[in-house]
Design a protein around this motif. Structure first.
Motif, PDB file in Angstrom:
ATOM      1  N   PHE A  12       5.606 -66.148   6.060  1.00 19.33           N
ATOM      2  CA  PHE A  12       4.846 -66.459   4.853  1.00 19.33           C
ATOM      3  C   PHE A  12       4.353 -67.915   4.826  1.00 19.33           C
ATOM      4  O   PHE A  12       3.583 -68.280   3.942  1.00 19.33           O
ATOM      5  CB  PHE A  12       5.668 -66.136   3.598  1.00 19.33           C
ATOM      6  CG  PHE A  12       5.473 -64.730   3.118  1.00 19.33           C
ATOM      7  CD1 PHE A  12       5.661 -63.662   3.970  1.00 19.33           C
ATOM      8  CD2 PHE A  12       5.092 -64.465   1.809  1.00 19.33           C
ATOM      9  CE1 PHE A  12       5.471 -62.358   3.542  1.00 19.33           C
ATOM     10  CE2 PHE A  12       4.893 -63.163   1.367  1.00 19.33           C
ATOM     11  CZ  PHE A  12       5.085 -62.112   2.237  1.00 19.33           C
ATOM     12  N   ARG A  13       4.776 -68.724   5.785  1.00 19.30           N
ATOM     13  CA  ARG A  13       4.193 -70.056   5.939  1.00 19.30           C
ATOM     14  C   ARG A  13       2.964 -70.024   6.847  1.00 19.30           C
ATOM     15  O   ARG A  13       2.241 -71.007   6.960  1.00 19.30           O
ATOM     16  CB  ARG A  13       5.232 -71.040   6.496  1.00 19.30           C
ATOM     17  CG  ARG A  13       6.235 -71.515   5.449  1.00 19.30           C
ATOM     18  CD  ARG A  13       6.984 -72.756   5.923  1.00 19.30           C
ATOM     19  NE  ARG A  13       7.842 -72.470   7.064  1.00 19.30           N
ATOM     20  CZ  ARG A  13       9.131 -72.112   6.952  1.00 19.30           C
ATOM     21  NH1 ARG A  13       9.681 -71.977   5.755  1.00 19.30           N
ATOM     22  NH2 ARG A  13       9.853 -71.885   8.026  1.00 19.30           N
ATOM     23  N   MET A  14       2.756 -68.886   7.502  1.00 17.85           N
ATOM     24  CA  MET A  14       1.632 -68.726   8.412  1.00 17.85           C
ATOM     25  C   MET A  14       0.446 -68.092   7.692  1.00 17.85           C
ATOM     26  O   MET A  14       0.591 -67.485   6.626  1.00 17.85           O
ATOM     27  CB  MET A  14       2.035 -67.826   9.599  1.00 17.85           C
ATOM     28  CG  MET A  14       3.161 -68.348  10.443  1.00 17.85           C
ATOM     29  SD  MET A  14       3.700 -67.116  11.669  1.00 17.85           S
ATOM     30  CE  MET A  14       2.201 -66.959  12.651  1.00 17.85           C
ATOM     31  N   ASP A  15      -0.730 -68.239   8.298  1.00 21.84           N
ATOM     32  CA  ASP A  15      -1.889 -67.481   7.833  1.00 21.84           C
ATOM     33  C   ASP A  15      -1.542 -65.992   7.874  1.00 21.84           C
ATOM     34  O   ASP A  15      -0.934 -65.517   8.850  1.00 21.84           O
ATOM     35  CB  ASP A  15      -3.085 -67.757   8.749  1.00 21.84           C
ATOM     36  CG  ASP A  15      -4.245 -66.826   8.490  1.00 21.84           C
ATOM     37  OD1 ASP A  15      -4.981 -67.040   7.525  1.00 21.84           O
ATOM     38  OD2 ASP A  15      -4.385 -65.845   9.269  1.00 21.84           O
ATOM     39  N   PRO A  16      -1.886 -65.223   6.830  1.00 20.84           N
ATOM     40  CA  PRO A  16      -1.479 -63.813   6.784  1.00 20.84           C
ATOM     41  C   PRO A  16      -1.893 -62.989   7.994  1.00 20.84           C
ATOM     42  O   PRO A  16      -1.110 -62.170   8.487  1.00 20.84           O
ATOM     43  CB  PRO A  16      -2.158 -63.299   5.512  1.00 20.84           C
ATOM     44  CG  PRO A  16      -2.298 -64.493   4.649  1.00 20.84           C
ATOM     45  CD  PRO A  16      -2.573 -65.632   5.583  1.00 20.84           C
ATOM     46  N   GLU A  17      -3.096 -63.198   8.486  1.00 21.18           N
ATOM     47  CA  GLU A  17      -3.524 -62.381   9.618  1.00 21.18           C
ATOM     48  C   GLU A  17      -2.812 -62.787  10.909  1.00 21.18           C
ATOM     49  O   GLU A  17      -2.481 -61.931  11.741  1.00 21.18           O
ATOM     50  CB  GLU A  17      -5.037 -62.447   9.801  1.00 21.18           C
ATOM     51  CG  GLU A  17      -5.530 -61.411  10.795  1.00 21.18           C
ATOM     52  CD  GLU A  17      -7.019 -61.139  10.728  1.00 21.18           C
ATOM     53  OE1 GLU A  17      -7.520 -60.450  11.624  1.00 21.18           O
ATOM     54  OE2 GLU A  17      -7.686 -61.597   9.778  1.00 21.18           O
ATOM     55  N   LYS A  18      -2.538 -64.095  11.082  1.00 20.34           N
ATOM     56  CA  LYS A  18      -1.766 -64.531  12.255  1.00 20.34           C
ATOM     57  C   LYS A  18      -0.356 -63.957  12.209  1.00 20.34           C
ATOM     58  O   LYS A  18       0.193 -63.529  13.227  1.00 20.34           O
ATOM     59  CB  LYS A  18      -1.732 -66.050  12.315  1.00 20.34           C
ATOM     60  CG  LYS A  18      -3.058 -66.677  12.698  1.00 20.34           C
ATOM     61  CD  LYS A  18      -2.959 -68.190  12.785  1.00 20.34           C
ATOM     62  CE  LYS A  18      -4.295 -68.805  13.191  1.00 20.34           C
ATOM     63  NZ  LYS A  18      -4.240 -70.287  13.241  1.00 20.34           N
ATOM     64  N   ALA A  19       0.230 -63.938  10.999  1.00 15.54           N
ATOM     65  CA  ALA A  19       1.558 -63.346  10.840  1.00 15.54           C
ATOM     66  C   ALA A  19       1.534 -61.859  11.158  1.00 15.54           C
ATOM     67  O   ALA A  19       2.467 -61.317  11.769  1.00 15.54           O
ATOM     68  CB  ALA A  19       2.057 -63.571   9.413  1.00 15.54           C
ATOM     69  N   HIS A  20       0.460 -61.206  10.753  1.00 13.37           N
ATOM     70  CA  HIS A  20       0.288 -59.781  11.034  1.00 13.37           C
ATOM     71  C   HIS A  20       0.292 -59.530  12.540  1.00 13.37           C
ATOM     72  O   HIS A  20       1.013 -58.661  13.040  1.00 13.37           O
ATOM     73  CB  HIS A  20      -1.031 -59.301  10.411  1.00 13.37           C
ATOM     74  CG  HIS A  20      -1.425 -57.914  10.784  1.00 13.37           C
ATOM     75  ND1 HIS A  20      -1.159 -56.820   9.988  1.00 13.37           N
ATOM     76  CD2 HIS A  20      -2.066 -57.420  11.869  1.00 13.37           C
ATOM     77  CE1 HIS A  20      -1.621 -55.733  10.565  1.00 13.37           C
ATOM     78  NE2 HIS A  20      -2.184 -56.068  11.709  1.00 13.37           N
ATOM     79  N   HIS A  21      -0.520 -60.295  13.270  1.00 15.01           N
ATOM     80  CA  HIS A  21      -0.602 -60.105  14.721  1.00 15.01           C
ATOM     81  C   HIS A  21       0.721 -60.426  15.403  1.00 15.01           C
ATOM     82  O   HIS A  21       1.108 -59.741  16.361  1.00 15.01           O
ATOM     83  CB  HIS A  21      -1.725 -60.963  15.298  1.00 15.01           C
ATOM     84  CG  HIS A  21      -3.098 -60.497  14.932  1.00 15.01           C
ATOM     85  ND1 HIS A  21      -3.526 -59.202  15.151  1.00 15.01           N
ATOM     86  CD2 HIS A  21      -4.143 -61.146  14.340  1.00 15.01           C
ATOM     87  CE1 HIS A  21      -4.770 -59.069  14.728  1.00 15.01           C
ATOM     88  NE2 HIS A  21      -5.164 -60.235  14.223  1.00 15.01           N
ATOM     89  N   LEU A  22       1.420 -61.446  14.906  1.00 18.95           N
ATOM     90  CA  LEU A  22       2.719 -61.794  15.481  1.00 18.95           C
ATOM     91  C   LEU A  22       3.708 -60.646  15.309  1.00 18.95           C
ATOM     92  O   LEU A  22       4.472 -60.310  16.227  1.00 18.95           O
ATOM     93  CB  LEU A  22       3.257 -63.059  14.814  1.00 18.95           C
ATOM     94  CG  LEU A  22       4.615 -63.571  15.327  1.00 18.95           C
ATOM     95  CD1 LEU A  22       4.519 -63.962  16.791  1.00 18.95           C
ATOM     96  CD2 LEU A  22       5.090 -64.749  14.486  1.00 18.95           C
ATOM     97  N   THR A  23       3.683 -60.016  14.147  1.00 15.36           N
ATOM     98  CA  THR A  23       4.579 -58.885  13.878  1.00 15.36           C
ATOM     99  C   THR A  23       4.277 -57.711  14.793  1.00 15.36           C
ATOM    100  O   THR A  23       5.189 -57.111  15.389  1.00 15.36           O
ATOM    101  CB  THR A  23       4.456 -58.455  12.409  1.00 15.36           C
ATOM    102  OG1 THR A  23       4.790 -59.556  11.560  1.00 15.36           O
ATOM    103  CG2 THR A  23       5.378 -57.283  12.114  1.00 15.36           C
ATOM    104  N   ILE A  24       2.986 -57.360  14.905  1.00 16.77           N
ATOM    105  CA  ILE A  24       2.592 -56.234  15.759  1.00 16.77           C
ATOM    106  C   ILE A  24       2.943 -56.523  17.214  1.00 16.77           C
ATOM    107  O   ILE A  24       3.498 -55.663  17.923  1.00 16.77           O
ATOM    108  CB  ILE A  24       1.087 -55.946  15.615  1.00 16.77           C
ATOM    109  CG1 ILE A  24       0.759 -55.484  14.184  1.00 16.77           C
ATOM    110  CG2 ILE A  24       0.645 -54.886  16.622  1.00 16.77           C
ATOM    111  CD1 ILE A  24       1.455 -54.211  13.760  1.00 16.77           C
TER     112      ILE A  24
END
Length: 366
Positions: A12-24
């Motif tokens: 949640f400290r990251m840009d939402p879409e970057k966090a999304h890609h990191l999760t995937i």
């Protein structure tokens, strides 16, 4: 606790879409290394419970809680998601040709509202890219739905060609298909929910399913239609009647909303589809309406603002046979799947139901 105490603060400290890609990417990696899948099951897996097992369209669902489309757009992390407790999952939306989607930024968190706004615009690797991803992941352990759409540059008059192309290319890779005509982020897409366009599109989709079934054999694969929560009462009635006449297998209720009622976060003014807690009551109400319009004869998958077992149960009692989550995964993490399933077992017992099928549509009784 593992997600909320360790992963979420970082993401949640990251840009939402970057966090999304990191999760995937993370789930893709863990799901494809030796020992990765058993590890995921050990941490987040859901046990087998007879009262939650469901069979629809000849497909067995180990539990009724699925992952909605949009999180794994390209079918990249199917083994990972398959081993954290979901009863099924959707991948996509996929379009025939790869497309970048809308300009950045296009994904926004609204923490005070437990919501997300996205205007992604069907960004995906296209049917050939998804085919490669699904081909390389081995045998699936849960049913897989492929959510299909049209490319942005394809006019509505030619939309059926794009939906046919998706089915033609990916028929051998999914257990069922979802026709997405309700995303607010592709220009004019929602117009396909109305008028003769819907009848023509669904006729073409069913025809392509029959063609592919003749080639592949076995069970003809089901097709569902995903509708928007922003339809008027008259539009809902017409769309549902058209879907029923078209011999479609089921309806997903619902996609994201354009409404901004009651939001408090500063991101409420962003354009795009809203998902999460603000959609909870509206989607449940729409499930109730669709169940009534179909007289309970057409299976419904309920989606929109499910954060607790009670949220899921309300949708089931309104008429949903299965449910899906997305935004709650972002806010609560993978443990939410087990919590919802365990809560559903308790709610069924409390109401004297022996099996979840007995609860489907029970709000309409008496």
């Amino acid at each position: 606790m593992l997600y909320k105490s360790l992963a979420k603060p970082v993401l949640f400290r990251m840009d939402p879409e970057k966090a999304h890609h990191l999760t995937i990417d993370g789930l893709h990696t863990v799901g494809n290394i030796p020992g990765g899948r058993p590890l995921l099951r050990a941490i987040w897996g859901v046990g087998t419970h007879a009262e939650l097992e469901t069979e629809l369209w000849g497909i067995r669902f180990g539990n009724p809680v699925g992952l909605a489309a949009g999180l794994d757009k390209n079918g990249k992390a199917v083994p990972g998601f398959s081993n954290i407790g979901f009863g099924f999952m959707e991948v996509g939306t996929v379009t025939p040709q790869p497309q970048e989607g809308n300009p950045l930024p296009r994904l926004f968190r609204l923490p005070e509202d437990s919501a997300l706004i996205n205007r992604m615009g069907f960004n995906n690797v296209g049917i050939e890219g998804m085919k490669r991803n699904l081909r390389n992941q081995g045998k699936r352990t849960i049913p897989l739905a492929i959510n299909i759409g049209k490319n942005k540059v394809t006019p509505n008059e030619q939309a059926e060609d794009d939906y046919r192309a998706c089915i033609r290319s990916l028929y051998g890779y999914g257990d069922f298909f979802v026709v997405n005509i309700s995303s607010p982020n592709t220009p004019d897409l929602r117009n396909l929910q109305h008028g003769d366009d819907l009848s023509r599109l669904l006729a073409a989709v069913k025809d392509e399913i029959r063609i592919q079934h003749a080639k592949f054999g076995g069970r003809e694969k089901p097709v569902l239609v995903k509708i928007a929560p922003d339809l008027t009462a008259e539009e809902t009635e017409y769309s549902v009647a058209t879907i029923v006449r078209s011999n479609i297998s089921g309806i997903i209720v619902s996609n994201t909303t354009l409404s901004r009622d009651g939001l408090v976060h500063a991101n409420r003014g962003e354009m795009g589809g809203l998902s999460g807690r603000p959609l909870t009551a509206r989607s449940t109400e729409l499930i109730h309406t669709v169940y009534r319009l179909t007289e309970g004869k057409l299976p419904i998958i309920g989606s929109g603002g499910i954060f607790t077992a009670q949220d899921a149960y309300d949708k089931i009692r309104a008429g949903a046979s299965l449910v899906e989550i997305y935004t709650a995964m972002i806010y609560e993490g993978p443990a939410i799947v087990k919590r919802i399933n365990e809560g559903l077992r308790q709610l069924l017992k409390k109401d004297g139901f022996q099996h979840i099928s007995e609860a489907v549509g029970s709000a309409h009784q008496g």
